[in-house]
Design an enzyme around this catalytic site. Structure first.
Site, PDB file in Angstrom:
ATOM      1  N   ASP A  52       0.844  -1.204   0.000  1.00 33.29           N
ATOM      2  CA  ASP A  52       0.000   0.000   0.000  1.00 33.29           C
ATOM      3  C   ASP A  52       0.877   1.252   0.000  1.00 33.29           C
ATOM      4  O   ASP A  52       0.367   2.376  -0.052  1.00 33.29           O
ATOM      5  CB  ASP A  52      -1.018  -0.010   1.149  1.00 33.29           C
ATOM      6  CG  ASP A  52      -0.378  -0.056   2.519  1.00 33.29           C
ATOM      7  OD1 ASP A  52       0.858  -0.202   2.608  1.00 33.29           O
ATOM      8  OD2 ASP A  52      -1.123   0.051   3.522  1.00 33.29           O
ATOM      9  N   SER A  53       2.212   1.041  -0.004  1.00 31.34           N
ATOM     10  CA  SER A  53       3.129   2.150  -0.264  1.00 31.34           C
ATOM     11  C   SER A  53       2.867   2.717  -1.664  1.00 31.34           C
ATOM     12  O   SER A  53       3.373   3.789  -2.002  1.00 31.34           O
ATOM     13  CB  SER A  53       4.582   1.694  -0.137  1.00 31.34           C
ATOM     14  OG  SER A  53       4.801   0.511  -0.870  1.00 31.34           O
ATOM     15  N   GLU A 123      -1.550  -5.440   8.414  1.00 30.46           N
ATOM     16  CA  GLU A 123      -0.751  -4.851   9.492  1.00 30.46           C
ATOM     17  C   GLU A 123      -1.451  -5.027  10.832  1.00 30.46           C
ATOM     18  O   GLU A 123      -2.654  -4.752  10.942  1.00 30.46           O
ATOM     19  CB  GLU A 123      -0.571  -3.335   9.250  1.00 30.46           C
ATOM     20  CG  GLU A 123       0.264  -3.018   8.033  1.00 30.46           C
ATOM     21  CD  GLU A 123       0.467  -1.519   7.841  1.00 30.46           C
ATOM     22  OE1 GLU A 123       0.116  -0.712   8.736  1.00 30.46           O
ATOM     23  OE2 GLU A 123       0.984  -1.149   6.774  1.00 30.46           O
ATOM     24  N   GLU A 190       9.122  -4.371  10.485  1.00 24.62           N
ATOM     25  CA  GLU A 190       9.605  -3.094   9.930  1.00 24.62           C
ATOM     26  C   GLU A 190      10.170  -2.199  11.023  1.00 24.62           C
ATOM     27  O   GLU A 190       9.517  -1.960  12.050  1.00 24.62           O
ATOM     28  CB  GLU A 190       8.444  -2.392   9.199  1.00 24.62           C
ATOM     29  CG  GLU A 190       8.859  -1.063   8.577  1.00 24.62           C
ATOM     30  CD  GLU A 190       7.869  -0.523   7.554  1.00 24.62           C
ATOM     31  OE1 GLU A 190       6.869  -1.199   7.226  1.00 24.62           O
ATOM     32  OE2 GLU A 190       8.112   0.608   7.078  1.00 24.62           O
TER      33      GLU A 190
END
Ligand code: KIV
Length: 272
Positions: A52-53, A123, A190
């Protein structure tokens, strides 16, 4: 198990899990379009993430939150068509899996059906374990994502290193084990301390893919345009530029502009 597609072997959740068992590092890069995904796939990357970046890289948003399921589907379709050997994982965007189990599964099925991707990424930890169980029970391979979770940027007030303090590190380990138990086939960590990422990687039997999480994870992921040096404004410590395509594109565009303006392009051999 690899899936036979003509003469090529396509990577699956099982093949990347086998890579962990064999101690072979797993490689993942993002892509959002056919052309670049085709090149990345041909280079032999194990997994392509339609992250989704794309909200930042493709649409110019400041955050990942605005991207929609339908926008993700458009990007993912091009990538799936390009990926002949890599496994394609698609991010479920913000709002598409938090509302209810039913809504989350409906969106997950839509993304799987309309893109033909191999797996989805979500996430979050304990709070979304029930959603993940719902999806894995429906046969959808899920990749978890802990540590810096960009969809929660407003909750944390930025993109700083996560799990520095002991309590947060313990919570991350707890969440990682819960995600594995819920059936996740793999986990992204991350921007967390390398020592913690190493501990999680050793504890989990599923492959752990790091970004800004040191060198002891089972694999690494980077955003393609970032590692290609196409984004001047983003240079976190964990990022290495493997090319300087931003400079190359500016140089080529400048040369083209000069050639057109001077009347040099097109020349006789470039004309009919
Ligand atoms: O959206 C994305 O590109 C990601 C990677 C940074 C892991 O989630």
């Amino acid at each position: 198990m690899s899936v036979h597609l003509g003469s090529t072997l396509k990577k699956t959740a099982q093949t990347v899990q086998k890579q962990k068992l064999n101690g072979e590092k797993i490689t993942m890069l993002t892509s959002y379009d056919f052309t670049l995904a085709h090149l990345v796939d041909a280079a032999g990357v194990d997994m392509i993430l339609v992250g989704d970046s794309a909200a930042n890289v493709m649409l110019g948003h400041d955050y990942t939150l605005p991207i929609t399921v339908n926008e993700m589907i458009v990007y993912a379709r091009g990538v799936v068509r390009a990926a002949k050997q890599a496994m394609v994982v698609v991010d479920m965007p913000f709002g598409s899996y938090q509302i209810s189990e039913e809504d989350a599964l409906r969106n997950a099925v839509k993304v799987m059906k309309e893109t033909g991707c191999d797996a989805l990424k979500l996430e979050g930890g304990e709070d979304i374990v029930h959603i993940i169980k719902h999806m894995t029970s429906a046969g959808i391979p899920i990749m978890g994502h802990l540590g810096l979770t960009p969809q929660s940027v407003h909750k944390f007030g930025g993109y700083s290193l996560r799990a520095k303090q002991e309590a947060e590190a313990e919570k991350l380990m707890h969440d990682a084990l819960l995600l594995q138990e819920a059936g996740c086939f793999s986990l992204v960590l991350e921007k967390i301390p390398a020592a913690l990422a190493k501990e999680v990687t050793e504890k989990l039997t599923i492959p752990v893919i790091g970004i800004g999480a040191g060198n002891s994870t089972d694999g690494q992921v980077l955003v393609l345009q970032d590692m290609l040096g196409m984004n001047d404004g983003f240079k976190p410590k964990f990022l290495r530029h493997f090319a300087q395509l931003g400079d190359a594109v500016k140089q080529a565009a400048g040369d083209y502009i000069n050639a057109v303006r001077s009347g040099d392009f097109p020349n006789e051999s470039e004309s009919y």
